[in-house]
Design a protein around this motif. Structure first.
Motif, PDB file in Angstrom:
ATOM      1  N   PHE A   1      -8.532 -90.727 -72.782  1.00  0.00           N
ATOM      2  CA  PHE A   1      -7.421 -89.822 -72.772  1.00  0.00           C
ATOM      3  C   PHE A   1      -7.643 -88.536 -71.737  1.00  0.00           C
ATOM      4  N   LYS A   2      -6.466 -88.337 -70.894  1.00  0.00           N
ATOM      5  CA  LYS A   2      -6.832 -87.274 -69.851  1.00  0.00           C
ATOM      6  C   LYS A   2      -5.639 -86.429 -70.359  1.00  0.00           C
ATOM      7  N   GLY A   3      -5.972 -85.318 -70.842  1.00  0.00           N
ATOM      8  CA  GLY A   3      -5.081 -84.160 -71.289  1.00  0.00           C
ATOM      9  C   GLY A   3      -6.150 -83.214 -72.035  1.00  0.00           C
ATOM     10  N   LYS A   4      -5.719 -82.482 -72.932  1.00  0.00           N
ATOM     11  CA  LYS A   4      -6.576 -81.454 -73.591  1.00  0.00           C
ATOM     12  C   LYS A   4      -7.701 -82.153 -74.066  1.00  0.00           C
ATOM     13  N   ASN A   5      -8.912 -81.481 -74.266  1.00  0.00           N
ATOM     14  CA  ASN A   5     -10.138 -82.255 -74.994  1.00  0.00           C
ATOM     15  C   ASN A   5     -10.002 -82.053 -76.259  1.00  0.00           C
ATOM     16  N   LEU A   6      -9.884 -83.281 -77.038  1.00  0.00           N
ATOM     17  CA  LEU A   6      -9.380 -83.348 -78.587  1.00  0.00           C
ATOM     18  C   LEU A   6     -10.444 -82.804 -79.362  1.00  0.00           C
ATOM     19  N   ALA A   7     -11.552 -82.956 -79.099  1.00  0.00           N
ATOM     20  CA  ALA A   7     -12.798 -82.204 -80.047  1.00  0.00           C
ATOM     21  C   ALA A   7     -12.459 -80.861 -80.299  1.00  0.00           C
TER      22      ALA A   7
END
Lengths: 450, 450
Positions: free
Chosen positions: A38-44
């Motif tokens: 996923f290229k976007g915010k870091n979900l963690a």
């Protein structure tokens, strides 16, 4: 079979082309695996219960623009970390995204595995988990209400109440065993007798509800039988037409599922296609012995017997129908074409005009009354699951054994055994007592992605 | 037709039974309508891009336990307030929830209306909006990549560049018209000539790309023709088998869509079922004039001509096939059963053993080369849409007219007219110039819920 260390992935929406398709991941690595593609915010680093727009990347290739739903365990469906990827509804893209998740460490989920994890993580008991499958399969208001009642724990609560009272008495009786030399009774026998009666009555009520529950869950199959030109097709259309109006605006494909079903007061009636009979055995009534007609009628829960009031009298039909009697098939005699001739009233027949849609509502109500006595009260618990019925019947047997034991003043240790058996069958329903094989079997009947 | 004051609702996921179904609302009342039927947090008070668990209530009846996704405009797909209700995937429940939204003031969305709103609210231009539909319909890597390139604005950027330069010159030339008595030239004619040439070349490149674009978007139909026992079924299986392995784990239903399609280097080849021909006109080659075989071949973009090398030589086949020549059908001659006899090499044929899966990869590449020259570069723009092609062709005509005008030193006001016409056709592609009817037509080809 179940490995809690694996992170699972599956398509959660129906296959086929739609605006949106949802891919669901669950497990300790769900967020880490998504972050890799996923290229976007870091979900963690994002809070639970948030939505994030971004791109799914296969190396340098943009596979899709998606929105990711983030659920951090235990506040999720499964109790684990859950990610739902909302992608464009192309089967190709959805397969690619799933393949990408698998390449990055996820395992393809088995049928029902998300709900199985919810059960194993204590988010649902077994009866509630089964209600999820029933809810998804529900095609009528009554089925949906019964499933929702169970999903919300209505049935489980009822069982839990019985179980707790039994456990209390069981403990007292087992205590007596430790003092068996002294002949004491910690458990008040008359209170216990009253409890056993009460539990027996509840079990009887639940077991009896299965007759209706089965109707609610599986619907009622109806065969419309009659001579050619009795008006079967016209009646079919008259019955279906009223039904259609509500849903006609919603998506084209609903037509297929609704095609030959009829919803009467929330109960689903499935009209068995008797076209084959219509065409080939045109003298269905005369040749009532023909295997084929009999087979169709045997498959049906209810037979609607349509005749032309201008050609036949109710008495003639009644005598023909007498061949049926004793075959356990419920049937309605329906005299058609009253627009062409006024028929003499008869207690045995309903008179309609399929053409003019006259008395169709009366016929619908008669069909409903044939299978449902009184009103459906979906507030109360209705048993819809054959597995639950079997456990309840076994549990009921144990209750009878306990009662007989009390009547005959048999030894406490034997009564204690019966109580344990009774508790075992109660626990089987909610999954407190179960085996892995049994669980796998139950969940394998779910759809993939649930 | 379009009324921005309405709040629209539709099922966004494919119809059918699945774990999850998504109902999407968009419009100024989307959040208020959901709040009326949602028992959980008050959504109006929640931040955008958050997820909320709760119940959908029909009066006092719990219809379902759901998760609501909240997007506050303009940060949403349509640019308006958007709510997505993630319910259990029962067709019955989904219909009830949609009916409930409609009862509370929403309108059933028309096909493509969500994307149409995104366009009208400036979230996407028309070429990007059309790419959304192409993306959903994409069944191969090349189709997905071409659509994604367009969705991300690659095509639009290219058009925008041309348009901006043309507008600049147009302004200068229109200025000249104001000073037409004075015979001045604000617009440098040689620079303009160079620009027109450049735009013409770009348009030519884009128009030429449609040949490939059409292959990418619609796939290539392939008829496998040959005598009985030439090995057609074996070849079909050999071609398909390699394909299947990758997707075989993913959902049962993919089988139906994949059944007779073949993905070679990201391009979709659809194998026309020639079973009918196989069974009924068993002497397909001999009776090549038979209408039926010809019809099948005419429908195909490519014909694979399979023969048994032990029975026929390439030269014999070549002479039979000569009937084809001039018919614009691309074909491959494929000699089968080389496992049984070594065939003399021939430039006209590919030799395979369908049984032993020998040279199947070579055949796949030959099929690919038959329709794709060079490599597909999905980084560049490929025209896949017939509407875009038509506009580009009109635009190209205007460019030629401008060029002819410059060559013949015609009056600036006539050149200005040609430039405006050219800008009109460019604007038609991205939707800067359009009519409501045209928009409705374009979006009506979308699926409901998108």
């Amino acid at each position: 079979m179940y490995n809690i260390n694996e992170t699972i992935v599956a398509l959660a929406t129906p296959p086929g082309v739609g605006a949106i398709g949802i891919i669901r991941l669950s497990g300790s690595e769900a967020i880490a695996i998504t972050d890799k593609i996923f290229k976007g915010k870091n979900l963690a680093n994002q809070p639970s219960h948030t939505l994030h727009f971004g791109r799914i990347m296969d190396g340098n290739t943009v596979l899709d623009e998606v929105v990711v739903s983030l659920y951090k365990g235990p506040k999720s469906y499964t109790g684990e970390d859950v990610v739902e990827i909302s992608a464009h509804g192309s089967q190709y893209i959805l397969e690619q995204v799933i393949a990408l998740c698998i390449a990055n460490g996820a395992q393809m989920a088995k049928a029902g595995e998300f709900t199985q994890r919810a059960f194993l993580n204590g988010k649902l008991d077994l009866a509630q988990a089964e209600a999820v499958a029933d809810l998804i399969a529900s095609q009528s208001g009554a089925a949906q209400q019964a499933a929702m009642h169970n999903l919300r724990g209505g049935f489980s609560e009822e069982l839990k109440g019985m179980r707790e009272e039994l456990v209390k008495f069981s403990a007292l009786i087992e205590l007596e065993l430790d003092f068996s030399q002294e002949d004491v009774e910690f458990a008040d026998r008359s209170q216990f007798y009253e409890l056993v009666n009460r539990i027996g009555a509840t079990a009887d009520k639940l077991i009896a509800s299965f007759k209706l529950g089965n109707v609610i869950r599986n619907g009622v199959s109806v065969a419309i039988i009659g001579k050619p030109n009795a008006g079967k097709s016209t009646l079919l259309n008259a019955l279906l037409n009223e039904e259609r109006a509500i849903v006609s605006d919603i998506a084209g494909t609903t037509r297929d599922t609704i095609e030959e079903t009829l919803n009467i007061n929330g109960v689903l009636f499935r009209l068995i296609d008797t076209a084959g009979i219509r065409e080939h055995s045109s003298d269905a009534i005369e040749t009532i012995g023909i295997q084929r007609s009999m087979d169709t009628m045997k498959k049906a829960d209810v037979v609607v017997y349509l005749y032309d009031v201008n050609e036949t009298t109710p008495d003639e039909i009644q005598s023909q129908v007498s061949t049926f009697e004793g075959r356990q098939i419920k049937y309605l005699l329906v005299g058609n074409k009253i627009d062409m001739a006024a028929a003499a009233p008869s207690a045995n027949s309903i008179y309609i005009s399929a053409k003019n849609k006259e008395n169709i509502q009366q016929l619908r109500q008669a069909l409903y009354r044939l299978v449902v006595e009184g009103d459906i009260n979906t507030e109360g618990t209705i048993i819809t699951n054959a597995r639950h019925l079997a456990s309840l019947q076994e549990m009921r047997k144990s209750i009878s054994d306990i009662k007989a034991g009390l009547d005959n003043h048999i030894a406490s240790d034997l009564i204690a055994l019966d109580i344990r058996r009774c508790l075992f069958y109660l626990g089987e329903i909610t999954g407190e007592v179960t085996t892995e094989d049994k669980l796998d079997y139950i969940f394998s009947k779910f759809c993939i992605g649930k």
